[in-house]
Scaffold this motif. Structure first.
Motif, mmCIF file in Angstrom:
data_model
loop_
_atom_site.group_PDB
_atom_site.id
_atom_site.type_symbol
_atom_site.label_atom_id
_atom_site.label_comp_id
_atom_site.label_asym_id
_atom_site.label_seq_id
_atom_site.Cartn_x
_atom_site.Cartn_y
_atom_site.Cartn_z
ATOM 1 N N PHE B 67 0.834 -1.203 0.000
ATOM 2 C CA PHE B 67 0.000 0.000 0.000
ATOM 3 C C PHE B 67 0.868 1.252 0.000
ATOM 4 N N ASN B 68 1.926 1.212 0.809
ATOM 5 C CA ASN B 68 2.811 2.383 0.838
ATOM 6 C C ASN B 68 3.479 2.617 -0.511
ATOM 7 N N THR B 69 3.866 1.528 -1.152
ATOM 8 C CA THR B 69 4.468 1.657 -2.479
ATOM 9 C C THR B 69 3.476 2.285 -3.459
ATOM 10 N N ILE B 70 2.214 1.822 -3.376
ATOM 11 C CA ILE B 70 1.188 2.384 -4.264
ATOM 12 C C ILE B 70 0.977 3.868 -3.959
ATOM 13 N N ARG B 71 0.896 4.189 -2.675
ATOM 14 C CA ARG B 71 0.724 5.606 -2.300
ATOM 15 C C ARG B 71 1.868 6.454 -2.852
ATOM 16 N N LEU B 72 3.087 5.974 -2.570
ATOM 17 C CA LEU B 72 4.262 6.727 -3.038
ATOM 18 C C LEU B 72 4.223 6.890 -4.554
ATOM 19 N N SER B 73 3.840 5.821 -5.272
ATOM 20 C CA SER B 73 3.864 5.863 -6.729
ATOM 21 C C SER B 73 2.834 6.838 -7.270
ATOM 22 N N ILE B 74 1.608 6.736 -6.759
ATOM 23 C CA ILE B 74 0.544 7.590 -7.296
ATOM 24 C C ILE B 74 0.806 9.056 -6.981
ATOM 25 N N PHE B 75 1.009 9.353 -5.684
ATOM 26 C CA PHE B 75 1.192 10.757 -5.336
ATOM 27 C C PHE B 75 2.533 11.291 -5.824
ATOM 28 N N GLY B 76 3.532 10.411 -5.825
ATOM 29 C CA GLY B 76 4.834 10.819 -6.358
ATOM 30 C C GLY B 76 4.723 11.199 -7.822
ATOM 31 N N LEU B 149 -8.493 10.419 6.654
ATOM 32 C CA LEU B 149 -8.234 10.618 5.226
ATOM 33 C C LEU B 149 -6.735 10.673 4.956
ATOM 34 N N VAL B 150 -6.036 11.477 5.746
ATOM 35 C CA VAL B 150 -4.585 11.598 5.587
ATOM 36 C C VAL B 150 -3.920 10.246 5.816
ATOM 37 N N THR B 151 -4.387 9.541 6.829
ATOM 38 C CA THR B 151 -3.803 8.233 7.124
ATOM 39 C C THR B 151 -4.017 7.268 5.969
ATOM 40 N N PHE B 152 -5.219 7.319 5.402
ATOM 41 C CA PHE B 152 -5.519 6.423 4.299
ATOM 42 C C PHE B 152 -4.718 6.783 3.043
ATOM 43 N N CYS B 153 -4.675 8.073 2.719
ATOM 44 C CA CYS B 153 -4.011 8.492 1.480
ATOM 45 C C CYS B 153 -2.500 8.540 1.626
ATOM 46 N N LEU B 154 -2.012 9.002 2.762
ATOM 47 C CA LEU B 154 -0.572 9.208 2.906
ATOM 48 C C LEU B 154 0.007 8.322 4.005
ATOM 49 N N ALA B 155 -0.052 8.810 5.216
ATOM 50 C CA ALA B 155 0.528 8.071 6.336
ATOM 51 C C ALA B 155 -0.094 8.580 7.622
ATOM 52 N N PRO B 156 -0.013 7.787 8.687
ATOM 53 C CA PRO B 156 -0.523 8.290 9.970
ATOM 54 C C PRO B 156 0.232 9.551 10.383
ATOM 55 N N PRO B 157 -0.430 10.462 11.092
ATOM 56 C CA PRO B 157 0.158 11.768 11.404
ATOM 57 C C PRO B 157 1.573 11.711 11.954
ATOM 58 N N GLU B 158 1.836 10.725 12.821
ATOM 59 C CA GLU B 158 3.166 10.708 13.443
ATOM 60 C C GLU B 158 4.273 10.387 12.431
ATOM 61 N N HIS B 159 3.915 9.736 11.309
ATOM 62 C CA HIS B 159 4.921 9.427 10.288
ATOM 63 C C HIS B 159 4.812 10.340 9.071
ATOM 64 N N LEU B 160 3.914 11.316 9.173
ATOM 65 C CA LEU B 160 3.606 12.119 7.993
ATOM 66 C C LEU B 160 4.825 12.851 7.449
ATOM 67 N N THR B 161 5.606 13.444 8.361
ATOM 68 C CA THR B 161 6.753 14.228 7.917
ATOM 69 C C THR B 161 7.732 13.381 7.117
#
Lengths: 250, 294
Positions: B67-76, B149-161
């Motif tokens: 999922f993280n790879t997909i997130r990185l790929s799409i938003f990247g 929403l942010v957690t689903f699309c990107l990452a949980p707040p604590e790892h967001l940065t």
């Protein structure tokens, strides 16, 4: 054409010069004045500067020396002036240059909406009227690639007319067409001339020049060689160079 | 489409035989010489496992990584296209300053190893710029729709940065390639299109926005999609900065379980499941464009 009434000078070109970056001299000390409703035809061998002259008139090329005034506006570095002139001068190209990603209708409405700030409805009404005028209304929702050359050029004319230009320029508008399609485009141009549109036409169609033009200018090497009314020019040319050219192409 | 039947030649048989021998050799090495103890039945639980507490099937580390790879790929890719479009326009601009900036950007990115870029951009952006923006802090602790929403699309707040800096790093890196694609697209548009738009009185911006870019994007769609595949693959680089994407998770899992072959073969299949459909879609797209369909 003698019954035609001309207005004041809408284009004043005073001794303009243009040299391309590669050193080719396209225009040398070229001057001419064009009156409202006048149809001026530029003829001459290729490379004589006819097209460059047209392109200078709407700012597609920069002139090095001299001055151009269109409808009282000086074509200088001022961006606003340049934009104003581009709006007033319509241009039809040899290779049509329709926008291939837009339908015929959108080709004609886009600039009206962006530049003339018309609503979509107004722009479409105008477009349909113009398409009827150039006899191609049934193709409004077709893409340019599905049209023949002659049809494309008529759409291009409609597109330019939609901006309500005060001057129309035709840069070898029929040169890229199959012979049987030249007629339909010339017909549209003739009608336009009869309606009193000011026209500057670069063409190799001598029949058109004879029939429609009020003034003919023969150019070579970026200079005016000879000019005159169509009657005069074709029946009684003065310069040897003109005679030679006419004998070659007539 | 027209397809010609290709007769089997003698050379085909020879190559076929060579392949067969190579296959047998590999099989021999793996099965007999390597003496590897296959443990495939342990793998599925790392994809999905049954959670006894909630009584539901839940995703596990490898799927999280995917999922993280997909997130990185799409938003990247989206960010890279944005950056690449702006830089691509600059690159074909008449203004020397803009050309200089975009030129430097492209040449720097293309002539450095990705790993170096990742470290430089990450340590610069991640450690010095993003913390000040405190995006993650603002979200932390709040439990609302935005956070999920942010957690689903990107990452949980604590790892967001961290996630965002990895995202930007990838975007900046891939953006350089997209810049070149966009530039070539813009420059492939016939000059007559500019001139026609110019003579209709459109401003430079309008010419670009309504005439040139739509046509350019139509043309560069296949290479852009190709770049998307590149980004899926390149996203594995950010594992070095501890972004838990697929390769990172696999590596972690391997250290923990020592199921080296099983894990990496699984990961290979997972990557292929992502990239192959894209690849096929591009081929379809290119075929259609070659036929001149719109």
């Amino acid at each position: 054409m003698s019954a035609k009434q001309f207005g004041d000078y809408i284009i004043r070109v005073d001794s303009i010069g243009k040299t391309f970056d590669n050193g080719v001299v396209a225009l040398k000390n070229f001057s001419t004045n064009i009156r409202r409703s006048e149809v001026v035809v530029l003829i001459g061998p290729s490379g004589s500067g006819k097209s460059t002259f047209l392109r200078c008139l709407n700012g597609l090329e920069e002139i090095d020396t001299g001055s151009i005034i269109v409808d009282g506006i000086l074509l200088d570095d001022n961006k606003k002036n340049r934009l104003e002139i581009r709006k007033e001068v319509g241009m039809v190209f040899q290779h049509f240059n329709l926008f291939p990603h837009l339908s015929v209708l959108k080709n004609i409405t886009l600039a009206q909406m962006l530049v003339r700030k018309k609503s979509k409805g107004e722009a479409e009404d105008e477009a349909m009227q113009l398409l009827q005028k150039v006899n191609i209304a049934e193709k409004a929702n077709v893409f340019p690639s599905q049209l023949s050359g002659g049809q494309q050029q008529r759409v291009a004319i409609a597109r330019a007319l939609a901006m309500k230009p005060k001057v129309m320029m035709f840069d070898e508008a029929t040169s890229a067409l199959d012979p049987e399609m030249i007629g339909e485009v010339l017909e549209v141009m003739k009608n336009l001339a009869n309606e009193g549109m000011t026209m500057v036409v670069v063409t190799h169609e001598m029949g058109f020049a004879k029939e429609v033009s009020d003034w003919v200018i023969f150019m070579e090497d970026g200079m005016k060689v000879e000019e005159g009314t169509a009657d005069h020019f074709f029946s009684d040319p003065k310069m040897d160079r003109t005679k030679l050219f006419l004998s070659q192409i007539l | 489409m027209y397809k010609k039947k290709v007769p089997l030649k003698k050379s085909d048989l020879i190559f076929g035989a060579l392949f067969l021998i190579a296959g047998i050799a590999v099989y021999y090495r793996v099965e007999i010489a390597l003496n590897y103890n296959w443990n495939w039945e342990k793998i599925p639980q790392f994809l999905y496992r049954f959670d006894d507490d909630s009584g539901k099937w839940v995703s596990n580390v490898l799927m999280w990584g995917l999922f993280n790879t997909i997130r990185l790929s799409i938003f990247g890719t989206l960010l890279a296209i944005l950056l690449g479009t702006i830089m691509g326009i600059c690159r074909s601009s008449k203004i020397v300053f803009l050309r200089l900036i975009s030129g430097t950007y492209v040449e720097t990115m293309r002539n450095l190893p990705p790993l170096v870029i990742i470290f430089i951009v990450y340590f610069f952006i991640g450690n010095h710029l993003l913390p000040y923006s405190s995006i993650g802090d603002a979200l932390q602790g709040k439990d609302n729709f935005l956070v999920s929403l942010v957690t689903f699309c990107l990452a949980p707040p604590e790892h967001l940065t961290t996630f965002l800096s990895a995202l930007f790093t990838l975007a900046i890196f891939e953006g350089a390639y997209i810049t070149e694609i966009v530039r070539s697209g813009i420059q492939s548009i016939n000059r007559g299109q500019w001139e026609a738009a110019h003579s209709l009185g459109m401003t430079k911006y309008q010419q670009m926005r309504y005439i040139i870019l739509p046509q350019a994007f139509q043309r560069i769609l296949p290479p852009l999609a190709g770049q998307f595949i590149s980004l899926i693959k390149d996203s594995s680089i950010v594992s070095v900065i501890s972004i838990p994407e697929l390769s990172f998770r696999a590596n972690e899992l391997m250290t923990g379980t020592l199921l080296t072959m099983e894990i990496w073969i699984t990961v290979t299949i997972m990557y292929l499941l992502l990239t192959l459909p894209c690849s096929l879609a591009i081929q379809k797209l290119e075929d259609r464009m070659a036929q001149g369909l719109r």
